[in-house]
Enzyme design. Structure first.
Site, PDB file in Angstrom:
ATOM      1  N   ARG A   1      32.758  31.389  39.335  1.00  0.00           N
ATOM      2  CA  ARG A   1      33.252  30.167  39.971  1.00  0.00           C
ATOM      3  C   ARG A   1      34.037  30.401  41.253  1.00  0.00           C
ATOM      4  NH1 ARG A   1      36.238  28.108  34.721  1.00  0.00           N
ATOM      5  NH2 ARG A   1      36.511  30.374  34.602  1.00  0.00           N
TER       6      ARG A   1
ATOM      7  N   ASP B   1      33.152  27.392  33.157  1.00  0.00           N
ATOM      8  CA  ASP B   1      32.619  28.727  33.408  1.00  0.00           C
ATOM      9  C   ASP B   1      31.126  28.758  33.058  1.00  0.00           C
ATOM     10  OD1 ASP B   1      32.134  31.421  33.715  1.00  0.00           O
ATOM     11  OD2 ASP B   1      33.859  32.065  32.520  1.00  0.00           O
TER      12      ASP B   1
ATOM     13  N   CYS C   1      39.478  32.235  39.263  1.00  0.00           N
ATOM     14  CA  CYS C   1      38.891  31.963  37.945  1.00  0.00           C
ATOM     15  C   CYS C   1      39.170  33.176  37.057  1.00  0.00           C
ATOM     16  CB  CYS C   1      37.404  31.630  38.039  1.00  0.00           C
ATOM     17  SG  CYS C   1      36.335  32.987  38.554  1.00  0.00           S
TER      18      CYS C   1
END
Length: 158
Positions: free
Chosen positions: A19, A130, A13
């Site tokens: 994440r 996100d 990420c």
């Protein structure tokens, strides 16, 4: 019993604090629960250098603790070697995918299959948003998406 070849997956990420460490921890738990952890090399990384050296976001850690999943990671940025050594690089959104494809073009030998983790979601939620600017429920959403996607990925890659 025949020796099974080791496979490898890198979850990616933007900052490697929300994440991707959640996806990494979820996947580690899945392969551990299925007694196949020795067949997998699992890690996570960032496309950016913003958070290098930092632990996962405390909200993500709390979410994982609620689900009884151990999580220990220190943020790192993806390296050229990662493209050559991992079988799969699974990312969270289109921006990650663009960055990874651009970076992979600068590598002589890219063996990794670069995909969106969400492409494995049975509920067809392609993007894992996100949660950094969100709240606890956004981290829970990421966790649930990662569980669905990691299960489906493991079934396909197993």
């Amino acid at each position: 019993m025949a020796e099974q070849a080791t496979k490898s997956v890198l979850f990616v990420c933007l900052g490697n604090i929300c994440r991707s460490p959640i996806a990494e921890a979820v996947f580690r738990k899945l392969v551990t629960d299925q007694n196949i952890s020795e067949n997998w090399r699992v890690d996570s990384a960032a496309t950016s250098g913003y958070e290098i050296g930092n632990p996962p976001d405390y909200r993500g850690q709390s979410c994982m603790k609620r689900h009884g999943i151990p999580m220990s990671h220190v943020a790192r940025q993806i390296t050229k070697e990662d493209f050559a050594t991992f079988d799969y690089i699974l990312c969270m959104d289109e921006s990650n995918l663009r960055d990874l494809n651009r970076k992979s073009n600068q590598v002589k030998t890219c063996k990794a299959k670069i995909e969106l983790l969400g492409s494995y979601d049975p509920q067809k939620q392609l993007i894992i948003e996100d949660p950094y600017y969100g709240n606890d429920s956004d981290f829970e959403t990421v966790y649930q998406q990662c569980v669905r996607c990691c299960r489906a990925f493991l079934e396909k890659a197993h």
